[in-house]
Scaffold this motif. Structure first.
Motif, short mmCIF file in Angstrom:
data_model
loop_
_atom_site.label_atom_id
_atom_site.label_comp_id
_atom_site.label_asym_id
_atom_site.label_seq_id
_atom_site.Cartn_x
_atom_site.Cartn_y
_atom_site.Cartn_z
N LEU A 71 0.94 -1.25 0.03
CA LEU A 71 0.08 -0.06 -0.04
C LEU A 71 0.90 1.33 -0.16
CD1 LEU A 71 -2.93 1.29 0.19
CD2 LEU A 71 -2.84 0.96 2.72
N GLU A 72 2.00 1.16 0.93
CA GLU A 72 2.73 2.38 0.81
C GLU A 72 3.35 2.75 -0.47
OE1 GLU A 72 5.36 1.66 4.02
OE2 GLU A 72 4.04 2.21 5.50
N GLU A 73 3.85 1.54 -1.12
CA GLU A 73 4.40 1.74 -2.37
C GLU A 73 3.64 2.27 -3.54
OE1 GLU A 73 5.83 -2.09 -3.38
OE2 GLU A 73 7.87 -2.01 -1.97
N PHE A 74 2.31 1.71 -3.51
CA PHE A 74 1.42 2.02 -4.38
C PHE A 74 1.05 3.70 -4.33
CE2 PHE A 74 -3.26 3.04 -5.04
CZ PHE A 74 -3.31 2.69 -6.44
N LEU A 75 1.04 4.18 -2.94
CA LEU A 75 0.66 5.48 -2.54
C LEU A 75 1.67 6.39 -3.20
CD1 LEU A 75 -1.40 5.17 0.76
CD2 LEU A 75 -2.15 5.75 -1.23
N ASP A 76 2.83 5.66 -2.80
CA ASP A 76 4.19 6.71 -3.26
C ASP A 76 4.07 6.91 -4.65
OD1 ASP A 76 5.05 7.09 -0.81
OD2 ASP A 76 6.60 5.41 -0.81
N ALA A 77 3.77 5.92 -5.34
CA ALA A 77 3.79 5.82 -6.68
C ALA A 77 2.73 7.05 -7.50
CB ALA A 77 3.74 4.47 -7.33
N ARG A 78 1.63 6.65 -6.85
CA ARG A 78 0.70 7.72 -7.11
C ARG A 78 0.81 8.98 -6.77
NH1 ARG A 78 -4.12 6.45 -9.88
NH2 ARG A 78 -5.27 7.62 -8.40
N LEU A 79 1.45 9.29 -5.73
CA LEU A 79 1.69 10.73 -5.40
C LEU A 79 2.84 11.20 -6.37
CD1 LEU A 79 2.05 10.64 -1.28
CD2 LEU A 79 0.59 12.11 -2.74
N ARG A 80 3.78 10.38 -6.63
CA ARG A 80 4.79 10.74 -7.57
C ARG A 80 4.05 11.21 -8.73
NH1 ARG A 80 8.04 6.88 -5.50
NH2 ARG A 80 7.40 5.57 -6.95
N ASP A 81 3.23 10.45 -9.33
CA ASP A 81 2.60 10.66 -10.46
C ASP A 81 1.59 11.91 -10.52
OD1 ASP A 81 3.77 8.27 -11.62
OD2 ASP A 81 1.87 7.11 -11.18
N LYS A 82 1.06 12.15 -9.46
CA LYS A 82 0.27 13.44 -9.32
C LYS A 82 1.18 14.89 -9.06
CE LYS A 82 -3.65 11.27 -9.43
NZ LYS A 82 -4.51 11.57 -10.64
N THR A 83 1.97 14.45 -8.06
CA THR A 83 2.90 15.82 -7.86
C THR A 83 4.06 16.40 -8.87
OG1 THR A 83 4.44 14.41 -6.55
CG2 THR A 83 2.56 15.44 -5.61
N LEU A 84 4.62 15.51 -9.90
CA LEU A 84 5.47 15.75 -10.64
C LEU A 84 4.85 16.69 -11.61
CD1 LEU A 84 7.56 12.50 -11.33
CD2 LEU A 84 8.43 14.60 -9.89
N PRO A 85 3.84 16.56 -12.29
CA PRO A 85 3.34 17.52 -13.05
C PRO A 85 2.82 18.85 -12.52
CG PRO A 85 1.87 15.35 -13.52
CD PRO A 85 2.85 15.06 -12.31
N MET A 86 2.41 18.77 -11.04
CA MET A 86 2.21 19.86 -10.63
C MET A 86 3.42 20.75 -10.26
SD MET A 86 -1.02 19.15 -7.70
CE MET A 86 0.24 18.55 -6.70
N LEU A 87 4.51 20.14 -9.94
CA LEU A 87 5.84 20.62 -9.76
C LEU A 87 6.23 21.21 -10.85
CD1 LEU A 87 8.04 18.63 -7.47
CD2 LEU A 87 8.32 20.76 -7.87
N ALA A 88 6.14 20.70 -12.12
CA ALA A 88 6.78 21.33 -13.39
C ALA A 88 5.81 22.43 -13.38
CB ALA A 88 6.42 20.28 -14.34
N THR A 89 4.45 22.61 -13.29
CA THR A 89 3.62 23.64 -13.53
C THR A 89 4.08 24.83 -12.65
OG1 THR A 89 1.89 22.15 -14.19
CG2 THR A 89 1.07 24.67 -13.76
N LEU A 90 4.36 24.40 -11.25
CA LEU A 90 4.78 25.55 -10.47
C LEU A 90 6.16 26.36 -10.87
CD1 LEU A 90 4.05 24.05 -7.13
CD2 LEU A 90 2.69 25.90 -7.89
N GLN A 91 7.05 25.47 -11.44
CA GLN A 91 8.21 25.99 -11.89
C GLN A 91 8.15 26.98 -13.05
OE1 GLN A 91 10.68 22.31 -12.28
NE2 GLN A 91 11.34 22.45 -10.20
#
Length: 169
Positions: A71-91
């Protein structure tokens, strides 16, 4: 006449009775439909209770630590998938904001330069104004002519002349 009224009354009663029968059939159909829905829900409820009991028995045999890691691995992967595009947008937003900020700073600097240029074009200072009044008076112009030429009040011209030590007659 009474016969016609009687026939009309009988027809009216027949129509009323027919409407009652139709309404009764509609209500019976609705009740049957609701009874069927309730029965199917009760069956589904019974099946879900059985399923819960079997799952509870199976839950005791599941390796909780393994499930937690997955579950932790799954959640980490989902968080990465969601946060990386947001990080790029913020930059990108940060870059655009800094570009606009530098553009605004350039505009401010340009306006300051224009303001300095305008201050160079200010009307003559009182000292040079006084010198002009004295020069014109010495050239023989009257107080009224000096005031008119320089667009000043007569009192102002007289004041400057008196402050310079020239007495007016």
């Amino acid at each position: 006449m009474q016969a016609i009224l009687m026939v009309g009354f009988v027809v009216l009663l027949a129509i009323f009775f027919a409407l009652l029968v139709l309404r009764d059939k509609e209500n019976s159909a609705k009740f049957r439909h609701y009874e069927g829905a309730i029965e199917s829900l009760m069956r589904e409820n019974y099946e879900l209770k059985k399923r819960i009991e079997t799952l509870a028995k199976e839950a005791n045999s599941i390796d909780i630590d393994r499930v937690q890691i997955e579950l932790e691995e799954f959640l980490d992967a989902r968080l990465r998938d969601k946060t990386l595009p947001m990080l790029a947008t913020l930059q990108e937003l940060k870059q655009k904001i800094s570009e606009q900020q530098s553009e605004q700073q350039n505009r401010i600097n340009s306006l300051e330069e224009r303001t300095r240029d305008f201050s160079k074009l200010t009307p003559p200072t009182p000292q040079s104004e006084s010198e002009l009044i004295l020069a014109q008076y010495r050239s023989g112009k009257s107080v009224e002519m000096i005031a008119k030429d320089m667009q000043l009040g007569v009192g102002r011209v007289e004041f400057v002349l008196k402050m310079s030590g020239i007495s007016l007659a």
